[in-house]
Design a protein around this motif. Structure first.
Motif, PDB file in Angstrom:
ATOM      1  N   PRO A  26       0.799  -1.231   0.000  1.00 55.00           N
ATOM      2  CA  PRO A  26       0.000   0.000   0.000  1.00 55.00           C
ATOM      3  C   PRO A  26       0.830   1.279   0.000  1.00 55.00           C
ATOM      4  CG  PRO A  26      -0.163  -1.141   2.117  1.00 55.00           C
ATOM      5  CD  PRO A  26       0.502  -2.084   1.175  1.00 55.00           C
ATOM      6  N   ASP A  27       2.055   1.220   0.476  1.00 55.73           N
ATOM      7  CA  ASP A  27       2.896   2.413   0.520  1.00 55.73           C
ATOM      8  C   ASP A  27       3.958   2.442  -0.576  1.00 55.73           C
ATOM      9  OD1 ASP A  27       1.565   3.340   2.842  1.00 55.73           O
ATOM     10  OD2 ASP A  27       2.833   2.074   4.103  1.00 55.73           O
ATOM     11  N   ASP A  28       3.984   1.423  -1.425  1.00 57.87           N
ATOM     12  CA  ASP A  28       4.991   1.369  -2.488  1.00 57.87           C
ATOM     13  C   ASP A  28       4.609   2.297  -3.638  1.00 57.87           C
ATOM     14  OD1 ASP A  28       6.671  -0.525  -1.276  1.00 57.87           O
ATOM     15  OD2 ASP A  28       5.402  -2.172  -1.957  1.00 57.87           O
ATOM     16  N   GLU A  29       5.586   3.055  -4.108  1.00 58.41           N
ATOM     17  CA  GLU A  29       5.336   3.952  -5.237  1.00 58.41           C
ATOM     18  C   GLU A  29       5.493   3.250  -6.575  1.00 58.41           C
ATOM     19  OE1 GLU A  29       7.793   7.383  -4.835  1.00 58.41           O
ATOM     20  OE2 GLU A  29       6.870   8.017  -2.936  1.00 58.41           O
ATOM     21  N   GLN A  30       6.196   2.122  -6.589  1.00 57.73           N
ATOM     22  CA  GLN A  30       6.381   1.329  -7.799  1.00 57.73           C
ATOM     23  C   GLN A  30       6.069  -0.132  -7.476  1.00 57.73           C
ATOM     24  OE1 GLN A  30       7.255   2.502 -10.884  1.00 57.73           O
ATOM     25  NE2 GLN A  30       7.167   4.584 -10.057  1.00 57.73           N
ATOM     26  N   PRO A  31       5.660  -0.910  -8.464  1.00 56.84           N
ATOM     27  CA  PRO A  31       5.395  -2.331  -8.204  1.00 56.84           C
ATOM     28  C   PRO A  31       6.652  -3.071  -7.770  1.00 56.84           C
ATOM     29  CG  PRO A  31       4.485  -1.641 -10.336  1.00 56.84           C
ATOM     30  CD  PRO A  31       5.367  -0.531  -9.865  1.00 56.84           C
ATOM     31  N   VAL A  32       6.457  -4.076  -6.934  1.00 56.06           N
ATOM     32  CA  VAL A  32       7.588  -4.916  -6.520  1.00 56.06           C
ATOM     33  C   VAL A  32       7.630  -6.214  -7.325  1.00 56.06           C
ATOM     34  CG1 VAL A  32       7.644  -3.967  -4.199  1.00 56.06           C
ATOM     35  CG2 VAL A  32       6.272  -6.005  -4.646  1.00 56.06           C
ATOM     36  N   ASN A  33       6.502  -6.590  -7.944  1.00 58.79           N
ATOM     37  CA  ASN A  33       6.514  -7.762  -8.817  1.00 58.79           C
ATOM     38  C   ASN A  33       5.295  -7.733  -9.736  1.00 58.79           C
ATOM     39  OD1 ASN A  33       4.248  -8.891  -7.403  1.00 58.79           O
ATOM     40  ND2 ASN A  33       5.603  -9.876  -5.931  1.00 58.79           N
ATOM     41  N   LEU A  34       5.291  -8.665 -10.668  1.00 60.87           N
ATOM     42  CA  LEU A  34       4.138  -8.925 -11.530  1.00 60.87           C
ATOM     43  C   LEU A  34       3.625 -10.297 -11.115  1.00 60.87           C
ATOM     44  CD1 LEU A  34       2.268  -8.777 -14.034  1.00 60.87           C
ATOM     45  CD2 LEU A  34       4.223  -9.475 -15.431  1.00 60.87           C
ATOM     46  N   ASN A  35       2.463 -10.337 -10.469  1.00 58.60           N
ATOM     47  CA  ASN A  35       2.025 -11.624  -9.916  1.00 58.60           C
ATOM     48  C   ASN A  35       0.739 -12.158 -10.532  1.00 58.60           C
ATOM     49  OD1 ASN A  35       0.011 -10.101  -8.670  1.00 58.60           O
ATOM     50  ND2 ASN A  35       0.858 -10.292  -6.614  1.00 58.60           N
ATOM     51  N   LEU A  54       8.656 -11.736 -12.079  1.00 58.87           N
ATOM     52  CA  LEU A  54       7.368 -12.283 -12.490  1.00 58.87           C
ATOM     53  C   LEU A  54       7.069 -13.520 -11.654  1.00 58.87           C
ATOM     54  CD1 LEU A  54       4.943 -12.840 -14.409  1.00 58.87           C
ATOM     55  CD2 LEU A  54       6.586 -13.900 -15.988  1.00 58.87           C
ATOM     56  N   GLU A  55       5.903 -13.534 -11.015  1.00 59.35           N
ATOM     57  CA  GLU A  55       5.452 -14.682 -10.233  1.00 59.35           C
ATOM     58  C   GLU A  55       4.230 -15.283 -10.905  1.00 59.35           C
ATOM     59  OE1 GLU A  55       4.583 -13.467  -6.268  1.00 59.35           O
ATOM     60  OE2 GLU A  55       6.673 -13.139  -5.713  1.00 59.35           O
ATOM     61  N   LEU A  56       4.344 -16.533 -11.287  1.00 56.92           N
ATOM     62  CA  LEU A  56       3.205 -17.242 -11.852  1.00 56.92           C
ATOM     63  C   LEU A  56       2.665 -18.200 -10.798  1.00 56.92           C
ATOM     64  CD1 LEU A  56       4.647 -18.000 -15.396  1.00 56.92           C
ATOM     65  CD2 LEU A  56       2.840 -16.376 -14.828  1.00 56.92           C
ATOM     66  N   ASN A  57       1.448 -17.925 -10.328  1.00 55.35           N
ATOM     67  CA  ASN A  57       0.821 -18.742  -9.295  1.00 55.35           C
ATOM     68  C   ASN A  57      -0.079 -19.780  -9.958  1.00 55.35           C
ATOM     69  OD1 ASN A  57       1.633 -17.434  -6.660  1.00 55.35           O
ATOM     70  ND2 ASN A  57       0.860 -15.655  -7.776  1.00 55.35           N
ATOM     71  N   ALA A  81       7.289 -15.356 -21.246  1.00 57.15           N
ATOM     72  CA  ALA A  81       8.285 -14.767 -20.353  1.00 57.15           C
ATOM     73  C   ALA A  81       9.692 -14.917 -20.935  1.00 57.15           C
ATOM     74  CB  ALA A  81       8.204 -15.416 -18.974  1.00 57.15           C
ATOM     75  N   ARG A  82      10.006 -16.107 -21.431  1.00 54.68           N
ATOM     76  CA  ARG A  82      11.346 -16.321 -21.997  1.00 54.68           C
ATOM     77  C   ARG A  82      11.564 -15.450 -23.234  1.00 54.68           C
ATOM     78  NH1 ARG A  82       9.893 -21.937 -20.841  1.00 54.68           N
ATOM     79  NH2 ARG A  82      11.036 -22.651 -18.990  1.00 54.68           N
ATOM     80  N   ALA A  83      10.534 -15.315 -24.074  1.00 52.48           N
ATOM     81  CA  ALA A  83      10.662 -14.501 -25.277  1.00 52.48           C
ATOM     82  C   ALA A  83      10.886 -13.030 -24.946  1.00 52.48           C
ATOM     83  CB  ALA A  83       9.412 -14.661 -26.152  1.00 52.48           C
ATOM     84  N   ALA A  84      10.410 -12.614 -23.763  1.00 54.74           N
ATOM     85  CA  ALA A  84      10.586 -11.221 -23.331  1.00 54.74           C
ATOM     86  C   ALA A  84      11.916 -10.997 -22.628  1.00 54.74           C
ATOM     87  CB  ALA A  84       9.431 -10.810 -22.426  1.00 54.74           C
ATOM     88  N   GLY A  85      12.723 -12.051 -22.482  1.00 53.86           N
ATOM     89  CA  GLY A  85      14.024 -11.895 -21.847  1.00 53.86           C
ATOM     90  C   GLY A  85      14.045 -12.237 -20.371  1.00 53.86           C
ATOM     91  N   TYR A  86      13.009 -12.904 -19.892  1.00 55.86           N
ATOM     92  CA  TYR A  86      12.975 -13.334 -18.492  1.00 55.86           C
ATOM     93  C   TYR A  86      13.572 -14.740 -18.386  1.00 55.86           C
ATOM     94  CZ  TYR A  86       9.888  -9.466 -17.114  1.00 55.86           C
ATOM     95  OH  TYR A  86       9.357  -8.231 -16.845  1.00 55.86           O
ATOM     96  N   PHE A  95      10.167 -15.999 -12.361  1.00 56.19           N
ATOM     97  CA  PHE A  95      11.086 -15.581 -13.409  1.00 56.19           C
ATOM     98  C   PHE A  95      11.643 -14.210 -13.049  1.00 56.19           C
ATOM     99  CE2 PHE A  95       8.538 -18.690 -15.620  1.00 56.19           C
ATOM    100  CZ  PHE A  95       9.350 -19.213 -16.627  1.00 56.19           C
ATOM    101  N   HIS A  96      12.882 -13.948 -13.433  1.00 57.63           N
ATOM    102  CA  HIS A  96      13.432 -12.613 -13.178  1.00 57.63           C
ATOM    103  C   HIS A  96      13.904 -12.007 -14.494  1.00 57.63           C
ATOM    104  CE1 HIS A  96      17.820 -13.700 -13.335  1.00 57.63           C
ATOM    105  NE2 HIS A  96      17.306 -14.890 -13.147  1.00 57.63           N
ATOM    106  N   PRO A  97      13.751 -10.690 -14.637  1.00 59.03           N
ATOM    107  CA  PRO A  97      14.153 -10.024 -15.887  1.00 59.03           C
ATOM    108  C   PRO A  97      15.671  -9.983 -16.000  1.00 59.03           C
ATOM    109  CG  PRO A  97      13.423  -8.390 -14.295  1.00 59.03           C
ATOM    110  CD  PRO A  97      13.167  -9.728 -13.676  1.00 59.03           C
ATOM    111  N   THR A  98      16.172 -10.241 -17.168  1.00 57.80           N
ATOM    112  CA  THR A  98      17.599 -10.133 -17.432  1.00 57.80           C
ATOM    113  C   THR A  98      17.890  -8.769 -18.041  1.00 57.80           C
ATOM    114  OG1 THR A  98      17.356 -11.023 -19.671  1.00 57.80           O
ATOM    115  CG2 THR A  98      17.678 -12.606 -17.880  1.00 57.80           C
ATOM    116  N   ALA A  99      19.159  -8.517 -18.333  1.00 54.04           N
ATOM    117  CA  ALA A  99      19.535  -7.249 -18.962  1.00 54.04           C
ATOM    118  C   ALA A  99      18.801  -7.082 -20.292  1.00 54.04           C
ATOM    119  CB  ALA A  99      21.053  -7.196 -19.162  1.00 54.04           C
TER     120      ALA A  99
END
Length: 300
Positions: free
Chosen positions: A59-68, A93-96, A118-123, A292-296
């Motif tokens: 609730p206090d975050d100004e930016q997202p911490v993940n995509l869930n 990226l968290e896939l539940n 996700a992989r095609a996007a570089g994750y 998944f985590h984003p790469t460079a």
């Protein structure tokens, strides 16, 4: 194939997010999650939603911490990838997924479509995790009574304990932090997360043997969705004695004594000892999470 349209949403058109099938039952996983409309994005083809993503933060975050929450229609992996690439936030990226998704071809196919996007996007895949949820009908786990639990107000004590615990960790997120910045970074990230949680700092506890040796720590917590096993850690020199179960049992009792009607937890799929302790303590697997985590490449 017609052109793809990527749209950020707001309160006026947030209903578009719900205009997509939910084969992996993501909505049920997010019953206690609050997603902000302007952190939701969709990909449309001919006016039909073919991919969607909901980014999340406290609730206090100004930016997202993940995509869930991330869904992609069958055959639209590239649309899902473009949704990720074009987003202003490159976060984990968290896939539940349902706990039995591997056993059902339709669920496995839906999951694989999301993985491909996700992989095609570089994750890159970071880890697969079990998600647990204890409820009262499971009964409280027995307290072995072998350790003495006390609060500790000094963060430096926990920082030192976390460094020692992470020196022999199986946790993929901790190993990633160690690879990036050593044990200090891993310990610091843990402390930052627990301070971020809305639960009281006074809940953090040390565990000592009867002889007074520090054996481990446990951190009962509330995340924005409710009571959770924040952290269980045994110092390397005290491993092999089953103390992780003692810590888990105490953490569960502590949360229930402070009003919890259900308690969640998680561990990496490959952390067999901790998974066995959750099972022993009466925590069933309710879902799985693929991180998944984003790469460079994703961030460029």
């Amino acid at each position: 194939m017609t052109d793809l349209v990527i749209r950020a949403l707001d309160e006026s058109d947030a209903h578009l997010f719900d205009a997509h099938p939910d084969p992996l039952i993501a909505r049920a996983a997010h019953e206690r999650t609050t997603h902000r409309p302007h952190w939701k994005r969709v990909a449309l083809r001919d006016g039909t939603v073919v991919a969607r993503g909901a980014w999340w933060g406290g609730p206090d975050d100004e930016q997202p911490v993940n995509l869930n929450w991330f869904d992609v229609a069958e055959g639209e992996a590239e649309a899902g990838a473009e949704l990720l690439r074009s987003a202003p936030w490159q976060v984990e990226l968290e896939l539940n997924l349902p706990g039995d998704w591997r056993e059902h071809p339709d669920l496995a196919a839906a999951a694989e479509t999301r993985f491909a996007a996700a992989r095609a996007a570089g994750y890159e895949l970071l880890v697969e995790r079990f998600l647990y949820r204890w409820t009262p009908e499971r009964g409280l786990p027995e307290r072995p009574g072998r350790l003495r639990f006390t609060p500790e107000p000094d963060d430096a004590v926990f920082f030192d304990a976390l460094r020692r615990i992470h020196a022999a960790t199986l946790d993929a997120h901790s190993l990633k932090a160690i690879g990036e910045g050593g044990l200090d970074q891993a310990a610091r990230e843990e402390l930052e997360f627990f301070h971020w949680c809305p639960s009281p700092r006074e809940w953090w506890q040390l565990a000592h043997t009867p002889e007074g040796e520090l054996a481990g720590i446990h951190i009962p917590a509330h995340n924005p969705s409710g009571p959770t096993i924040g952290f269980i850690g045994v110092l390397p020199e005290h491993r092999g004695r089953g103390y992780a179960y003692d810590l888990l049992a105490e953490c569960t009792h502590f949360l229930v004594e402070h009003g919890a009607e259900a308690v969640t937890g998680a561990t990496d799929r490959g952390n067999f000892p901790m998974a066995a302790n959750f099972t022993k303590a009466g925590f069933p697997v309710v879902r799985e999470r693929i991180n998944f985590h984003p790469t460079a490449e994703a961030a460029s």
